[in-house]
Design an enzyme around this catalytic site. Structure first.
Site, PDB file in Angstrom:
ATOM      1  N   ASP A  20       0.827  -1.217   0.000  1.00  0.00           N
ATOM      2  CA  ASP A  20       0.000   0.000   0.000  1.00  0.00           C
ATOM      3  C   ASP A  20       0.860   1.266   0.000  1.00  0.00           C
ATOM      4  OD1 ASP A  20      -2.387   1.380  -0.044  1.00  0.00           O
ATOM      5  OD2 ASP A  20      -2.595   1.399   2.133  1.00  0.00           O
ATOM      6  N   HIS A  37       2.642   3.117  -8.784  1.00  0.00           N
ATOM      7  CA  HIS A  37       2.503   1.679  -9.043  1.00  0.00           C
ATOM      8  C   HIS A  37       3.739   1.176  -9.792  1.00  0.00           C
ATOM      9  CE1 HIS A  37      -1.469   2.113  -7.550  1.00  0.00           C
ATOM     10  NE2 HIS A  37      -1.961   2.715  -8.606  1.00  0.00           N
ATOM     11  N   SER A  65      -7.671  -5.371  -5.324  1.00  0.00           N
ATOM     12  CA  SER A  65      -8.768  -5.895  -4.512  1.00  0.00           C
ATOM     13  C   SER A  65     -10.097  -5.812  -5.255  1.00  0.00           C
ATOM     14  CB  SER A  65      -8.866  -5.120  -3.185  1.00  0.00           C
ATOM     15  OG  SER A  65      -9.480  -3.869  -3.391  1.00  0.00           O
ATOM     16  N   LEU A 132       9.909 -21.329  -4.014  1.00  0.00           N
ATOM     17  CA  LEU A 132       9.047 -20.314  -3.397  1.00  0.00           C
ATOM     18  C   LEU A 132       7.731 -20.296  -4.161  1.00  0.00           C
ATOM     19  CD1 LEU A 132       8.513 -17.671  -1.666  1.00  0.00           C
ATOM     20  CD2 LEU A 132       9.540 -16.415  -3.569  1.00  0.00           C
TER      21      LEU A 132
HETATM   22  C1  IPE Z   1      -5.533  -2.663  -0.296  1.00  0.00           C
HETATM   23  O1  IPE Z   1      -5.173  -1.345  -0.410  1.00  0.00           O
HETATM   24  C2  IPE Z   1      -5.501  -3.327  -1.635  1.00  0.00           C
HETATM   25  C3  IPE Z   1      -4.188  -3.502  -2.258  1.00  0.00           C
HETATM   26  C4  IPE Z   1      -3.037  -3.196  -1.733  1.00  0.00           C
HETATM   27  C5  IPE Z   1      -4.211  -4.098  -3.559  1.00  0.00           C
HETATM   28  P1  IPE Z   1      -6.233  -0.164  -0.625  1.00  0.00           P
HETATM   29  O2  IPE Z   1      -5.433   1.069  -0.785  1.00  0.00           O
HETATM   30  O3  IPE Z   1      -7.163  -0.524  -1.733  1.00  0.00           O
HETATM   31  O4  IPE Z   1      -7.045  -0.176   0.736  1.00  0.00           O
HETATM   32  P2  IPE Z   1      -7.857   1.002   1.459  1.00  0.00           P
HETATM   33  O5  IPE Z   1      -8.787   1.566   0.438  1.00  0.00           O
HETATM   34  O6  IPE Z   1      -6.852   1.997   1.913  1.00  0.00           O
HETATM   35  O7  IPE Z   1      -8.531   0.338   2.606  1.00  0.00           O
HETATM   36  C1  IPE Z   2      -1.451   0.178  -3.394  1.00  0.00           C
HETATM   37  O1  IPE Z   2      -1.225   1.531  -3.427  1.00  0.00           O
HETATM   38  C2  IPE Z   2      -1.655  -0.432  -4.753  1.00  0.00           C
HETATM   39  C3  IPE Z   2      -3.040  -0.827  -5.027  1.00  0.00           C
HETATM   40  C4  IPE Z   2      -4.057  -0.725  -4.241  1.00  0.00           C
HETATM   41  C5  IPE Z   2      -3.289  -1.365  -6.351  1.00  0.00           C
HETATM   42  P1  IPE Z   2      -2.422   2.557  -3.487  1.00  0.00           P
HETATM   43  O2  IPE Z   2      -2.748   2.798  -4.923  1.00  0.00           O
HETATM   44  O3  IPE Z   2      -3.533   2.109  -2.644  1.00  0.00           O
HETATM   45  O4  IPE Z   2      -1.749   3.851  -2.894  1.00  0.00           O
HETATM   46  P2  IPE Z   2      -2.410   4.840  -1.855  1.00  0.00           P
HETATM   47  O5  IPE Z   2      -2.791   4.006  -0.663  1.00  0.00           O
HETATM   48  O6  IPE Z   2      -3.586   5.459  -2.530  1.00  0.00           O
HETATM   49  O7  IPE Z   2      -1.320   5.799  -1.552  1.00  0.00           O
HETATM   50 MG    MG Z   3      -4.003   2.381  -0.694  1.00  0.00          MG
END
Ligand code: IPE
Ligand code: IPE
Ligand code: MG
Length: 241
Positions: A20, A37, A65, A132
């Site tokens: 995240d 990303h 997700s 792995l």
């Molecule tokens: C969780 O992160 C999903 C992934 C890392 C793929 P999100 O950024 O989507 O979660 P929330 O919205 O902060 O809960």
């Molecule tokens: C995690 O990073 C990657 C995915 C959920 C695909 P985010 O895109 O959620 O990044 P933030 O949390 O918005 O910074």
């Molecule tokens: Mg996020």
């Protein structure tokens, strides 16, 4: 934290990561979220390398997700294409290193057929590897996984009183996957966000403020060290058997 501070006899068998903070990492640099990303790929492979180095058997990462479809269409499209591109670009190298690639998640109409084909190619290519197991959670939701398991169980016609925890575990997306010992979430969010709900009942959770694109092997090792300092009781008492 250097690797030699780890107890190599107590390496978690299964580590799961909520990758995240990509978007915020990019935005604080004046970049579009998608650049975050892109930058996260480096961290992902640091974690794969480090896992191979210390003998982690299962590594699972949350890539997309069931709720991430709510994001702007361009970001969703980027994430789909980027995941596909990484699979094609990295599969041979992962295969040569003995990595078995697997996927968990719902294969519904929203996941493009081409991405599904790439997933099947990568898992087919690496199916015999054992060093792995690297599982990518794509269009994954913990609740959706439980719903899908319950649907399969109901369709099998099993008598309700015969349903046990084992029945549910055997009907999850990957019944062979052991429960995670350690779950790591980056970027300062203290939540699970629908990741592996059934499986993480007794996982140790480590949260770090570092955004995913800055998460490097030394921090991965620090999280494992923290895990090694924890006392897992599984509902029992210390010293009990
Ligand atoms: C969780 O992160 C999903 C992934 C890392 C793929 P999100 O950024 O989507 O979660 P929330 O919205 O902060 O809960
Ligand atoms: C995690 O990073 C990657 C995915 C959920 C695909 P985010 O895109 O959620 O990044 P933030 O949390 O918005 O910074
Ligand atoms: Mg996020």
């Amino acid at each position: 934290m250097p690797v030699d501070l780890l107890d190599l006899n107590r390496i978690p068998r299964h580590i799961a990561c909520v990758m995240d903070g990509n978007g915020r990492w990019a935005q604080t640099r004046g970049l579009p979220r998608t650049e975050g990303h892109r930058a996260g790929e480096h961290s992902l492979f640091e974690v794969v390398d480090a896992s191979l180095e210390i003998g982690v058997e299962w590594l699972t990462v949350f890539a997309f997700s069931t709720e991430n479809w709510r994001r702007p269409r361009d970001e969703v499209r980027f994430l789909i294409n980027f995941n596909e591109e990484i699979l094609v670009r990295r599969r041979d190298e992962l295969n040569e290193r003995g990595v078995r690639i697997r996927f968990v998640g719902r294969r519904d109409w929203r996941v493009p057929k081409r991405l599904i084909r790439r997933m099947d190619e990568a898992s087919g290519l690496t199916a015999k590897n054992r060093t792995l197991t690297f599982t990518i959670a794509f269009n994954y939701g913990g609740r959706a996984e439980i719903v899908d398991a319950v649907r399969r169980i109901a369709a099998s016609g099993v008598a309700p009183e015969k349903i046990t925890e084992t029945t549910i575990a055997r009907n999850l997306y990957d019944p062979e996957m052991p429960d995670p010992d350690l779950v790591i979430r980056t970027s300062g969010e203290y939540r699970i966000s629908n990741f592996l709900l059934w499986e993480l009942a007794y996982s140790e959770l480590v949260f770090t403020d570092t955004p995913w694109p800055e998460f490097q092997r030394r921090e991965f090792f620090a999280a494992i060290r923290e895990f090694q300092d924890r006392d897992r009781r599984f509902g029992g008492v210390d010293g009990g058997d």
